[in-house]
Scaffold this motif. Structure first.
Motif, PDB file in Angstrom:
ATOM      1  N   ALA A   5       0.828  -1.202   0.000  1.00  0.00           N
ATOM      2  CA  ALA A   5       0.000   0.000   0.000  1.00  0.00           C
ATOM      3  C   ALA A   5       0.861   1.250   0.000  1.00  0.00           C
ATOM      4  CB  ALA A   5      -0.932  -0.007   1.213  1.00  0.00           C
TER       5      ALA A   5
ATOM      6  N   THR B 288      -5.389   4.022   5.064  1.00  0.00           N
ATOM      7  CA  THR B 288      -5.060   2.738   4.472  1.00  0.00           C
ATOM      8  C   THR B 288      -6.144   1.733   4.830  1.00  0.00           C
ATOM      9  OG1 THR B 288      -2.687   3.197   4.649  1.00  0.00           O
ATOM     10  CG2 THR B 288      -3.334   0.907   4.311  1.00  0.00           C
TER      11      THR B 288
ATOM     12  N   ILE C 214      -4.721  -0.554   0.042  1.00  0.00           N
ATOM     13  CA  ILE C 214      -4.638   0.696  -0.716  1.00  0.00           C
ATOM     14  C   ILE C 214      -4.746   1.884   0.227  1.00  0.00           C
ATOM     15  CG2 ILE C 214      -5.544  -0.228  -2.886  1.00  0.00           C
ATOM     16  CD1 ILE C 214      -8.264   0.908  -2.119  1.00  0.00           C
ATOM     17  N   ARG C 215      -4.193   3.009  -0.228  1.00  0.00           N
ATOM     18  CA  ARG C 215      -4.295   4.269   0.521  1.00  0.00           C
ATOM     19  C   ARG C 215      -5.311   5.171  -0.172  1.00  0.00           C
ATOM     20  NH1 ARG C 215       1.249   6.927   0.330  1.00  0.00           N
ATOM     21  NH2 ARG C 215       1.267   5.915  -1.719  1.00  0.00           N
TER      22      ARG C 215
END
Length: 316
Positions: A89, A134, A312-313
């Motif tokens: 991420a 995140t 994912i961010r």
């Protein structure tokens, strides 16, 4: 900062006006490249290629389907896959989501306003402050999803809505309600539950008629009303599953009334709930409809689900 803006021009509430305003706003902050989606699945390749090219930020203007494709593109671009997801991420481009669809479940789930202009201001402020969150995602076989998946009745409803939209119908809460009622009474097999949930270390759950998988809460929205299949679902935990054991009229009516109560917990003999599970398999005696993030993906007889933490961010 290099950024890619992916616009779905066919999304329900996306217009040239809000697209042009968004472009001007972003170009004051980032080095922006604009791409339009031309077909289903196009955003996956656009985002994957941009991520491999070293873009720092991906912005989507569209609905949940566009967001889903962008997330799949981000994760497909990472050669290390999702092992060591937290590190992954950190090296992946960030994702910013401007709501432009009819429901925008993901954008609302990460705390963004429903209005695209207000959401844009929040995103611009987050970019200035370098503020991200995140989150984890789910995976169904080889496809990732952000907030929900379904095997059975809810996916059949999604399929019915998609067919209506191909005929020119506008996606609204009313269309989903009418489609759900029509699907349940005219096409869904309500008599022969044949789905099994298997997970390591636990006995199999047999005889399920339908299953809803959540990666966050709420499961979806009807206008401003939150609909929760599992109020405990979270981006920060594993996946939650609501298994529906029977689809007879009385029990289904009770379940529907519970779903419409907002944040009330679902209970009853007709349901099975699993919280915070990281891997499981759904098997059906006959192929059943599958949906991910509100997109119909065809019929499957077996689907393996995996929770992918810290994948994912999100700029929010």
């Amino acid at each position: 900062m290099r950024a890619l803006l992916v616009v779905n021009p066919k999304a329900t509430t996306t217009s040239e006006y809000n697209r042009d305003l968004l472009i001007r706003a972003l170009r004051g902050t980032v080095d922006l490249r604009l791409e339009y989606t031309m077909r289903r699945g196009h955003a996956v390749s656009l985002v994957r290629d941009a991520a491999r090219d070293g873009v720092d930020l991906v912005v989507t203007l569209g609905g949940d389907g566009t967001v889903n494709e962008a997330v799949n593109g981000l994760l497909a671009a990472d050669p290390a896959g999702t092992e060591g997801a937290a590190y992954g991420a950190a090296r992946r481009p960030r994702l910013a989501v401007v709501p432009g669809g009819s429901t925008n479940v993901f954008a609302r789930a990460v705390g963004l306003p429903r209005d695209w202009a207000e959401a844009t201001q929040v995103i611009l402020g987050a970019l200035r402050d370098d503020r991200t969150r995140t989150i984890g995602v789910g995976r169904a076989d080889d496809r990732y999803f952000t907030f929900c998946a379904g095997l059975g009745l809810d996916a059949e409803v999604v399929r019915r809505v998609e067919r209506a939209r191909l005929k020119g119908r506008v996606s609204t809460s009313g269309l989903y309600i009418r489609s759900a009622v029509a699907q349940y009474f005219t096409e869904t097999d309500r008599k022969t539950p044949g789905m099994t949930l298997s997970r390591s270390g636990f006995p199999d759950e047999l005889g399920l008629a339908s299953a809803i998988v959540q990666n966050t809460a709420p499961w979806t929205y009807l206008g401003e009303r939150e609909i929760h299949a599992s109020v405990d679902a979270s981006f920060d935990t594993g996946l939650d599953v609501l298994g529906i054991k029977v689809l007879r009229v009385p029990s289904t009516a009770r379940l529907a009334s519970q779903l419409l109560r907002g944040r009330a917990r679902i209970s009853g003999k007709q349901v099975m709930i699993v919280h915070d599970v990281y891997s499981f398999v759904l098997r059906a005696e006959r192929p059943m409809a599958l949906q991910l993030d509100g997109d119909y993906l065809g019929e499957r007889g077996k689907v393996e689900f995996v929770a992918v933490p810290e994948a994912i961010r999100v700029v929010c």
